[in-house]
Design a protein around this motif. Structure first.
Motif, PDB file in Angstrom:
ATOM      1  N   ILE A  19      12.765  12.652  30.086  1.00  0.00           N
ATOM      2  CA  ILE A  19      11.489  13.143  29.567  1.00  0.00           C
ATOM      3  C   ILE A  19      11.185  14.522  30.144  1.00  0.00           C
ATOM      4  O   ILE A  19      10.723  15.417  29.443  1.00  0.00           O
ATOM      5  N   GLN A  20      11.451  14.710  31.443  1.00  0.00           N
ATOM      6  CA  GLN A  20      11.161  15.990  32.081  1.00  0.00           C
ATOM      7  C   GLN A  20      11.984  17.120  31.448  1.00  0.00           C
ATOM      8  O   GLN A  20      11.463  18.206  31.206  1.00  0.00           O
ATOM      9  N   GLU A  21      13.259  16.874  31.178  1.00  0.00           N
ATOM     10  CA  GLU A  21      14.104  17.878  30.520  1.00  0.00           C
ATOM     11  C   GLU A  21      13.623  18.130  29.091  1.00  0.00           C
ATOM     12  O   GLU A  21      13.604  19.266  28.623  1.00  0.00           O
ATOM     13  N   PHE A  22      13.245  17.068  28.408  1.00  0.00           N
ATOM     14  CA  PHE A  22      12.716  17.191  27.050  1.00  0.00           C
ATOM     15  C   PHE A  22      11.490  18.103  27.057  1.00  0.00           C
ATOM     16  O   PHE A  22      11.366  19.007  26.243  1.00  0.00           O
ATOM     17  N   LEU A  23      10.565  17.865  28.002  1.00  0.00           N
ATOM     18  CA  LEU A  23       9.354  18.678  28.090  1.00  0.00           C
ATOM     19  C   LEU A  23       9.677  20.140  28.410  1.00  0.00           C
ATOM     20  O   LEU A  23       9.072  21.051  27.834  1.00  0.00           O
ATOM     21  N   LYS A  24      10.630  20.377  29.318  1.00  0.00           N
ATOM     22  CA  LYS A  24      11.036  21.755  29.629  1.00  0.00           C
ATOM     23  C   LYS A  24      11.571  22.447  28.384  1.00  0.00           C
ATOM     24  O   LYS A  24      11.232  23.586  28.091  1.00  0.00           O
ATOM     25  N   LEU A  42      10.350  10.416  19.670  1.00  0.00           N
ATOM     26  CA  LEU A  42      10.815   9.920  20.964  1.00  0.00           C
ATOM     27  C   LEU A  42      11.697   8.677  20.831  1.00  0.00           C
ATOM     28  O   LEU A  42      11.903   7.961  21.810  1.00  0.00           O
ATOM     29  N   PHE A  43      12.241   8.418  19.647  1.00  0.00           N
ATOM     30  CA  PHE A  43      13.063   7.225  19.430  1.00  0.00           C
ATOM     31  C   PHE A  43      14.315   7.195  20.292  1.00  0.00           C
ATOM     32  O   PHE A  43      14.826   6.130  20.604  1.00  0.00           O
ATOM     33  N   SER A  44      14.831   8.350  20.703  1.00  0.00           N
ATOM     34  CA  SER A  44      16.079   8.368  21.470  1.00  0.00           C
ATOM     35  C   SER A  44      15.898   7.881  22.908  1.00  0.00           C
ATOM     36  O   SER A  44      16.878   7.618  23.594  1.00  0.00           O
ATOM     37  N   PHE A  45      14.651   7.747  23.359  1.00  0.00           N
ATOM     38  CA  PHE A  45      14.404   7.281  24.728  1.00  0.00           C
ATOM     39  C   PHE A  45      14.348   5.756  24.746  1.00  0.00           C
ATOM     40  O   PHE A  45      13.478   5.156  24.126  1.00  0.00           O
ATOM     41  N   SER A  46      15.278   5.148  25.482  1.00  0.00           N
ATOM     42  CA  SER A  46      15.332   3.688  25.506  1.00  0.00           C
ATOM     43  C   SER A  46      14.191   3.094  26.311  1.00  0.00           C
ATOM     44  O   SER A  46      13.765   1.973  26.054  1.00  0.00           O
ATOM     45  N   LYS A  47      13.691   3.843  27.293  1.00  0.00           N
ATOM     46  CA  LYS A  47      12.568   3.368  28.096  1.00  0.00           C
ATOM     47  C   LYS A  47      11.518   4.460  28.158  1.00  0.00           C
ATOM     48  O   LYS A  47      11.817   5.610  28.475  1.00  0.00           O
ATOM     49  N   LEU A  48      10.294   4.090  27.843  1.00  0.00           N
ATOM     50  CA  LEU A  48       9.158   5.004  27.944  1.00  0.00           C
ATOM     51  C   LEU A  48       7.975   4.228  28.477  1.00  0.00           C
ATOM     52  O   LEU A  48       7.769   3.081  28.111  1.00  0.00           O
ATOM     53  N   SER A  49       7.187   4.886  29.301  1.00  0.00           N
ATOM     54  CA  SER A  49       5.965   4.266  29.804  1.00  0.00           C
ATOM     55  C   SER A  49       4.775   5.103  29.340  1.00  0.00           C
ATOM     56  O   SER A  49       4.940   6.230  28.872  1.00  0.00           O
ATOM     57  N   SER A  50       3.597   4.569  29.512  1.00  0.00           N
ATOM     58  CA  SER A  50       2.406   5.339  29.173  1.00  0.00           C
ATOM     59  C   SER A  50       2.335   6.584  30.057  1.00  0.00           C
ATOM     60  O   SER A  50       1.871   7.637  29.625  1.00  0.00           O
ATOM     61  N   GLY A  51       2.844   6.499  31.282  1.00  0.00           N
ATOM     62  CA  GLY A  51       2.899   7.668  32.163  1.00  0.00           C
ATOM     63  C   GLY A  51       3.774   8.770  31.598  1.00  0.00           C
ATOM     64  O   GLY A  51       3.442   9.959  31.692  1.00  0.00           O
ATOM     65  N   ASP A  52       4.908   8.384  30.996  1.00  0.00           N
ATOM     66  CA  ASP A  52       5.783   9.374  30.344  1.00  0.00           C
ATOM     67  C   ASP A  52       5.043  10.063  29.208  1.00  0.00           C
ATOM     68  O   ASP A  52       5.131  11.283  29.038  1.00  0.00           O
ATOM     69  N   ILE A  53       4.323   9.287  28.429  1.00  0.00           N
ATOM     70  CA  ILE A  53       3.586   9.832  27.289  1.00  0.00           C
ATOM     71  C   ILE A  53       2.497  10.793  27.767  1.00  0.00           C
ATOM     72  O   ILE A  53       2.254  11.834  27.149  1.00  0.00           O
ATOM     73  N   LEU A  54       1.852  10.466  28.880  1.00  0.00           N
ATOM     74  CA  LEU A  54       0.799  11.343  29.420  1.00  0.00           C
ATOM     75  C   LEU A  54       1.330  12.724  29.796  1.00  0.00           C
ATOM     76  O   LEU A  54       0.563  13.690  29.830  1.00  0.00           O
ATOM     77  N   GLU A  55       2.635  12.843  30.043  1.00  0.00           N
ATOM     78  CA  GLU A  55       3.242  14.143  30.347  1.00  0.00           C
ATOM     79  C   GLU A  55       3.084  15.128  29.187  1.00  0.00           C
ATOM     80  O   GLU A  55       3.176  16.335  29.382  1.00  0.00           O
ATOM     81  N   PHE A  56       2.856  14.605  27.994  1.00  0.00           N
ATOM     82  CA  PHE A  56       2.706  15.463  26.819  1.00  0.00           C
ATOM     83  C   PHE A  56       1.267  15.963  26.629  1.00  0.00           C
ATOM     84  O   PHE A  56       1.000  16.758  25.731  1.00  0.00           O
ATOM     85  N   MET A  57       0.346  15.495  27.473  1.00  0.00           N
ATOM     86  CA  MET A  57      -1.068  15.854  27.322  1.00  0.00           C
ATOM     87  C   MET A  57      -1.308  17.377  27.346  1.00  0.00           C
ATOM     88  O   MET A  57      -2.009  17.891  26.474  1.00  0.00           O
ATOM     89  N   PRO A  58      -0.753  18.131  28.306  1.00  0.00           N
ATOM     90  CA  PRO A  58      -1.036  19.573  28.313  1.00  0.00           C
ATOM     91  C   PRO A  58      -0.611  20.293  27.033  1.00  0.00           C
ATOM     92  O   PRO A  58      -1.375  21.085  26.472  1.00  0.00           O
ATOM     93  N   ILE A  59       0.573  20.015  26.542  1.00  0.00           N
ATOM     94  CA  ILE A  59       1.025  20.701  25.325  1.00  0.00           C
ATOM     95  C   ILE A  59       0.239  20.212  24.107  1.00  0.00           C
ATOM     96  O   ILE A  59      -0.068  20.983  23.203  1.00  0.00           O
ATOM     97  N   SER A  60      -0.132  18.939  24.102  1.00  0.00           N
ATOM     98  CA  SER A  60      -0.945  18.416  23.004  1.00  0.00           C
ATOM     99  C   SER A  60      -2.307  19.100  22.982  1.00  0.00           C
ATOM    100  O   SER A  60      -2.774  19.538  21.924  1.00  0.00           O
ATOM    101  N   ASN A  61      -2.944  19.209  24.149  1.00  0.00           N
ATOM    102  CA  ASN A  61      -4.245  19.860  24.219  1.00  0.00           C
ATOM    103  C   ASN A  61      -4.159  21.321  23.787  1.00  0.00           C
ATOM    104  O   ASN A  61      -5.004  21.807  23.023  1.00  0.00           O
ATOM    105  N   LYS A  62      -3.132  22.015  24.270  1.00  0.00           N
ATOM    106  CA  LYS A  62      -2.945  23.429  23.906  1.00  0.00           C
ATOM    107  C   LYS A  62      -2.769  23.566  22.393  1.00  0.00           C
ATOM    108  O   LYS A  62      -3.353  24.457  21.771  1.00  0.00           O
TER     109      LYS A  62
END
Length: 110
Positions: A19-24, A42-62
Motif C-alpha cells: 500500500i505504501q508503494e502504491f501511495l508513493k 485495490l483488487f490486487s491487494f489480498s489483505k487490506l485493513s481500514s487503516g490501509d484505506i485511511l492512508e488514502f485520506m490526504p489525497i482524497s481530501n486534496k
C-alpha cells in the motif's frame, strides 16, 4: 502504476506492491490525472485493513477540494469501516455510478 482513462474518469491500479508503494506511485502520477475523477482499484491487494484505506485520506481530501471525485474499490473493507469522507465501494461499476451522481450534484450545485 497503470492509468486506464475512460472519458473524464481514470482508473488507477498496480500489481504486486505494498500500500505504501502504491501511495508513493499515486502521488508521483497524480499530476497526470488530477483533472480527472479517479477510481482506485485495490483488487490486487489480498489483505487490506481500514487503516490501509485511511492512508488514502490526504489525497482524497486534496482531490475533492478541487471539485473532483475519488472512489476506492475493494471488497476487503466496507464503507462502514471508514469515515464518510472516503468513498469505498465493492465494484468498479458502483464507483462509476457514484462518480456520475457526484458529477450531477456538482452540475446542480448541490
Amino acid at each position: 502504476m497503470i492509468f486506464d482513462k475512460d472519458g473524464t474518469t481514470t482508473i488507477v491500479f498496480q500489481e504486486n506492491i505494498s500500500i505504501q508503494e502504491f501511495l508513493k506511485n499515486l502521488e508521483k502520477g497524480y499530476p497526470q490525472i488530477k483533472n480527472d475523477n479517479i477510481i482506485i482499484n485495490l483488487f490486487s491487494f489480498s489483505k487490506l485493513s481500514s487503516g490501509d484505506i485511511l492512508e488514502f485520506m490526504p489525497i482524497s481530501n486534496k482531490h475533492r477540494e478541487i471539485g473532483k471525485s475519488l472512489v476506492l474499490v475493494t471488497e476487503k473493507v466496507s464503507f462502514d469501516e471508514v469515515p464518510e469522507e472516503l468513498c469505498v465501494v465493492p465494484t468498479i461499476q458502483e464507483a462509476k455510478d457514484i462518480i456520475e451522481m457526484e458529477e450531477i450534484e456538482r452540475d446542480l450545485d448541490l
